[in-house]
Motif scaffolding. Structure first.
Motif, PDB file in Angstrom:
ATOM      1  N   VAL A  88     -14.650  21.120  55.063  1.00  0.00           N
ATOM      2  CA  VAL A  88     -13.390  21.108  54.083  1.00  0.00           C
ATOM      3  C   VAL A  88     -12.472  20.027  54.232  1.00  0.00           C
ATOM      4  CG1 VAL A  88     -11.254  22.401  53.329  1.00  0.00           C
ATOM      5  CG2 VAL A  88     -13.661  23.659  53.642  1.00  0.00           C
ATOM      6  N   ARG A  89     -12.309  19.621  55.775  1.00  0.00           N
ATOM      7  CA  ARG A  89     -11.213  18.536  55.880  1.00  0.00           C
ATOM      8  C   ARG A  89     -11.944  17.382  55.582  1.00  0.00           C
ATOM      9  NH1 ARG A  89     -10.481  21.822  60.744  1.00  0.00           N
ATOM     10  NH2 ARG A  89     -12.227  20.731  61.913  1.00  0.00           N
ATOM     11  N   ASN A  90     -13.058  17.225  55.609  1.00  0.00           N
ATOM     12  CA  ASN A  90     -13.855  15.744  55.295  1.00  0.00           C
ATOM     13  C   ASN A  90     -13.943  15.612  53.733  1.00  0.00           C
ATOM     14  OD1 ASN A  90     -14.715  15.249  57.865  1.00  0.00           O
ATOM     15  ND2 ASN A  90     -16.756  16.373  57.557  1.00  0.00           N
ATOM     16  N   HIS A  91     -14.166  16.911  52.853  1.00  0.00           N
ATOM     17  CA  HIS A  91     -13.858  16.688  51.558  1.00  0.00           C
ATOM     18  C   HIS A  91     -12.435  16.152  51.091  1.00  0.00           C
ATOM     19  CE1 HIS A  91     -18.007  17.842  50.203  1.00  0.00           C
ATOM     20  NE2 HIS A  91     -17.798  18.998  50.938  1.00  0.00           N
ATOM     21  N   ILE A  92     -11.610  16.958  51.875  1.00  0.00           N
ATOM     22  CA  ILE A  92     -10.079  16.461  51.425  1.00  0.00           C
ATOM     23  C   ILE A  92      -9.843  15.181  51.767  1.00  0.00           C
ATOM     24  CG2 ILE A  92      -7.559  16.953  52.166  1.00  0.00           C
ATOM     25  CD1 ILE A  92      -8.452  19.845  52.461  1.00  0.00           C
ATOM     26  N   SER A  93     -10.323  14.807  52.825  1.00  0.00           N
ATOM     27  CA  SER A  93      -9.984  13.316  53.356  1.00  0.00           C
ATOM     28  C   SER A  93     -10.822  12.349  52.137  1.00  0.00           C
ATOM     29  CB  SER A  93     -10.617  12.847  54.644  1.00  0.00           C
ATOM     30  OG  SER A  93      -9.970  13.651  55.561  1.00  0.00           O
ATOM     31  N   THR A  94     -11.747  12.759  51.763  1.00  0.00           N
ATOM     32  CA  THR A  94     -12.625  12.067  50.720  1.00  0.00           C
ATOM     33  C   THR A  94     -11.735  11.847  49.217  1.00  0.00           C
ATOM     34  OG1 THR A  94     -15.036  12.514  51.744  1.00  0.00           O
ATOM     35  CG2 THR A  94     -14.870  11.657  49.648  1.00  0.00           C
ATOM     36  N   VAL A  95     -11.269  13.115  49.032  1.00  0.00           N
ATOM     37  CA  VAL A  95     -10.495  13.164  47.830  1.00  0.00           C
ATOM     38  C   VAL A  95      -9.086  12.290  47.834  1.00  0.00           C
ATOM     39  CG1 VAL A  95      -9.176  14.951  46.503  1.00  0.00           C
ATOM     40  CG2 VAL A  95     -11.286  15.440  47.409  1.00  0.00           C
ATOM     41  N   LEU A  96      -8.805  12.412  49.034  1.00  0.00           N
ATOM     42  CA  LEU A  96      -7.450  11.647  49.107  1.00  0.00           C
ATOM     43  C   LEU A  96      -7.897   9.878  48.843  1.00  0.00           C
ATOM     44  CD1 LEU A  96      -5.689  13.363  52.184  1.00  0.00           C
ATOM     45  CD2 LEU A  96      -4.953  13.377  49.783  1.00  0.00           C
ATOM     46  N   ALA A  97      -8.832   9.653  49.464  1.00  0.00           N
ATOM     47  CA  ALA A  97      -9.438   8.061  49.381  1.00  0.00           C
ATOM     48  C   ALA A  97      -9.634   7.792  48.207  1.00  0.00           C
ATOM     49  CB  ALA A  97     -10.449   7.990  50.663  1.00  0.00           C
ATOM     50  N   LYS A  98     -10.544   8.563  47.659  1.00  0.00           N
ATOM     51  CA  LYS A  98     -10.946   8.408  46.059  1.00  0.00           C
ATOM     52  C   LYS A  98      -9.777   8.386  45.003  1.00  0.00           C
ATOM     53  CE  LYS A  98     -15.714  10.066  46.263  1.00  0.00           C
ATOM     54  NZ  LYS A  98     -16.504  11.027  45.516  1.00  0.00           N
ATOM     55  N   LEU A  99      -8.626   8.995  45.240  1.00  0.00           N
ATOM     56  CA  LEU A  99      -7.720   9.168  44.126  1.00  0.00           C
ATOM     57  C   LEU A  99      -6.280   8.412  44.814  1.00  0.00           C
ATOM     58  CD1 LEU A  99      -7.809  13.095  43.474  1.00  0.00           C
ATOM     59  CD2 LEU A  99      -9.046  11.084  42.393  1.00  0.00           C
ATOM     60  N   GLY A 100      -6.374   7.736  45.979  1.00  0.00           N
ATOM     61  CA  GLY A 100      -5.269   6.930  46.376  1.00  0.00           C
ATOM     62  C   GLY A 100      -4.252   7.752  46.776  1.00  0.00           C
ATOM     63  N   LEU A 101      -4.407   8.866  47.379  1.00  0.00           N
ATOM     64  CA  LEU A 101      -3.231   9.725  47.548  1.00  0.00           C
ATOM     65  C   LEU A 101      -3.115  10.099  49.051  1.00  0.00           C
ATOM     66  CD1 LEU A 101      -4.148  12.729  45.038  1.00  0.00           C
ATOM     67  CD2 LEU A 101      -2.476  10.639  44.759  1.00  0.00           C
ATOM     68  N   ARG A 102      -1.914  10.442  49.425  1.00  0.00           N
ATOM     69  CA  ARG A 102      -1.538  10.560  50.825  1.00  0.00           C
ATOM     70  C   ARG A 102      -1.665  11.832  51.439  1.00  0.00           C
ATOM     71  NH1 ARG A 102       2.520   7.446  49.265  1.00  0.00           N
ATOM     72  NH2 ARG A 102       4.098   8.890  49.439  1.00  0.00           N
ATOM     73  N   ASN A 103      -1.559  12.889  50.879  1.00  0.00           N
ATOM     74  CA  ASN A 103      -1.618  14.551  51.333  1.00  0.00           C
ATOM     75  C   ASN A 103      -1.808  15.366  50.276  1.00  0.00           C
ATOM     76  OD1 ASN A 103       0.996  14.927  49.880  1.00  0.00           O
ATOM     77  ND2 ASN A 103       1.968  13.546  51.515  1.00  0.00           N
ATOM     78  N   ARG A 104      -1.873  16.560  50.722  1.00  0.00           N
ATOM     79  CA  ARG A 104      -2.336  17.729  49.891  1.00  0.00           C
ATOM     80  C   ARG A 104      -1.241  18.016  48.749  1.00  0.00           C
ATOM     81  NH1 ARG A 104      -5.820  21.607  53.136  1.00  0.00           N
ATOM     82  NH2 ARG A 104      -4.904  23.229  51.945  1.00  0.00           N
TER      83      ARG A 104
END
Length: 222
Positions: free
Chosen positions: A185-201
């Motif tokens: 789950v943590r890996n997926h969230i990190s990937t989502v942040l990177a793909k969307l150019g976001l910093r946090n949840r």
């Protein structure tokens, strides 16, 4: 297509390898007998399709599939099993498996794998009946199309994590819902942040709800 077969019944696995290998468009690149061998074989051979039994010693197929999909969310995992159990079906489809076949008609395996290669999820008849009763479906391209365009770069699994996060679930709760480990789950969230150019949840949630409201804005101005 390159196919790896993993089943703790070695006679069955090698028989399937012989049958599928006789097909002009199928190259069997590996045969394994445990979840550990499935993950190792996927890392080494990167098969187009991983044909995987569910109940095996040395790590079951569901756990192996989870690890493989963490390595490559677009991996094509197809379960071939004698177990048409509701829990297995739900877990398999929700984690992103492309197929769930019952070990009955070997002649249908090759056509099913060809369908998977075209992007179609394949379910054996008995499994299809159960999924309809349970109200679940395999991840198909048409199902992915309903997401807001801003989330288009995400895989189906990553978007499921986004939806869970935006419901206020913490990593442990997301893991329980999607049958993943907290690390995944943590890996997926990190990937989502990177793909969307976001910093946090929080930014994920803001983007999600803005995207959900966007189609209604023109109507509210009328």
């Amino acid at each position: 297509m390159k196919v790896m077969i993993v089943d703790d019944d070695r006679l069955l696995a090698h028989s399937l390898a012989t049958i599928l290998g006789a097909e002009a468009d199928i190259d069997v690149v590996g045969v394994g007998a445990s979840g550990q061998e499935a993950v190792a074989g996927f890392r080494e051979g990167r098969p187009d399709i991983l044909l995987l039994d569910i109940q095996m010693p040395g790590g079951d197929g569901l756990g192996a599939a989870e690890q493989v999909l963490a390595l490559d969310p677009e991996a094509k995992v197809v379960f071939l099993t004698t177990f048409a159990d509701d829990e297995y079906i739900v877990r398999a489809l929700r984690m992103g498996a492309r197929g769930y076949l019952i070990k009955q008609d070997v002649a249908q395996i090759a056509p099913a794998l060809r369908s998977v290669m075209t992007g179609v999820s394949v379910l054996e008849g008995q499994v299809l009946e159960r999924t309809a009763r349970l109200g679940i479906s395999a991840g198909t391209p048409s199902a992915r199309a309903v997401r807001p365009p801003v989330f288009a770069p995400l895989t189906e699994r990553e978007y499921e994590v986004v939806e869970a996060v935006c419901e206020g679930l913490d990593n442990s709760e997301v893991a329980d819902r999607l049958h993943l480990s907290e690390g995944t789950v943590r890996n997926h969230i990190s990937t989502v942040l990177a793909k969307l150019g976001l910093r946090n949840r929080t930014q994920i949630a803001v983007l999600y709800y803005r995207a959900a409201q966007a189609p209604r804005e023109p109507e509210s101005r009328r």
